[in-house]
Design an enzyme around this catalytic site. Structure first.
Site, PDB file in Angstrom:
ATOM      1  CB  CYS A   4      -1.873  40.224 -15.023  1.00 23.64           C
ATOM      2  SG  CYS A   4      -2.655  40.649 -13.460  1.00 23.64           S
ATOM      3  CB  CYS A   7      -4.220  43.033 -16.265  1.00 23.14           C
ATOM      4  SG  CYS A   7      -2.992  43.922 -15.269  1.00 23.14           S
ATOM      5  CG  ASP A  30     -11.794  35.658  -3.841  1.00 24.05           C
ATOM      6  OD1 ASP A  30     -10.674  36.149  -3.615  1.00 24.05           O
ATOM      7  OD2 ASP A  30     -11.965  34.472  -4.241  1.00 24.05           O
ATOM      8  CG  HIS A 100      -5.005  40.578  -4.589  1.00 24.92           C
ATOM      9  ND1 HIS A 100      -3.874  40.153  -5.256  1.00 24.92           N
ATOM     10  CD2 HIS A 100      -5.345  39.572  -3.740  1.00 24.92           C
ATOM     11  CE1 HIS A 100      -3.551  38.945  -4.841  1.00 24.92           C
ATOM     12  NE2 HIS A 100      -4.418  38.560  -3.920  1.00 24.92           N
TER      13      HIS A 100
END
Ligand code: AMP
Length: 114
Positions: A4, A7, A30, A100
């Site tokens: 991920c 992660c 972002d 998220h």
């Protein structure tokens, strides 16, 4: 979760510009901003999507909203306003399968759907 990407960001294996961090929550810019301010807030616990959260995650998700307000206050866009988006699953357009919360701010946002 081994593969991920969020992660990996939590583990520091992928770089990020961190905005907020505590033992349960991380927020970072972002990489492909859709507004002048575009921050992602994620639980450090891997939860695939909003649809996968369990009753025991409700406190954590509530805390995330508190962190969102804290970031808005600290970054100075709380009074101007902002938008929080959670894309969930295929029809919701979710691309990264780690829960998220997008915070969008810094301009009058368009394309209001609801
Ligand atoms: P979503 O479409 O809701 O799953 O949103 C995923 C978001 O993750 C997109 O806005 C991407 O620009 C963002 N993103 C993907 N990879 C990274 C990264 N390595 N660092 C920061 N943001 C990322």
């Amino acid at each position: 979760m081994e593969d991920c990407i969020f992660c990996k960001i939590i583990r520091g294996e992928i770089p990020s510009i961190k905005v907020y961090e505590d033992d349960e929550i991380l927020a970072f810019n972002d990489v492909n901003p859709a507004a002048p301010i575009h921050i992602l807030v994620i639980p450090k616990k891997h939860i695939n999507s909003l649809a996968d959260m369990k009753p025991e995650d409700e406190k954590l998700v509530g805390k995330i909203y508190g962190v969102i307000n804290k970031i808005a206050e600290d970054k100075g866009f709380k009074d101007e306003g902002f938008r929080v988006i959670v894309n969930c699953g295929k029809n919701g357009g979710q691309e990264v399968m780690h829960l998220h919360f997008h915070i969008l701010a810094g301009k009058q946002l368009g394309e209001k759907i609801v």
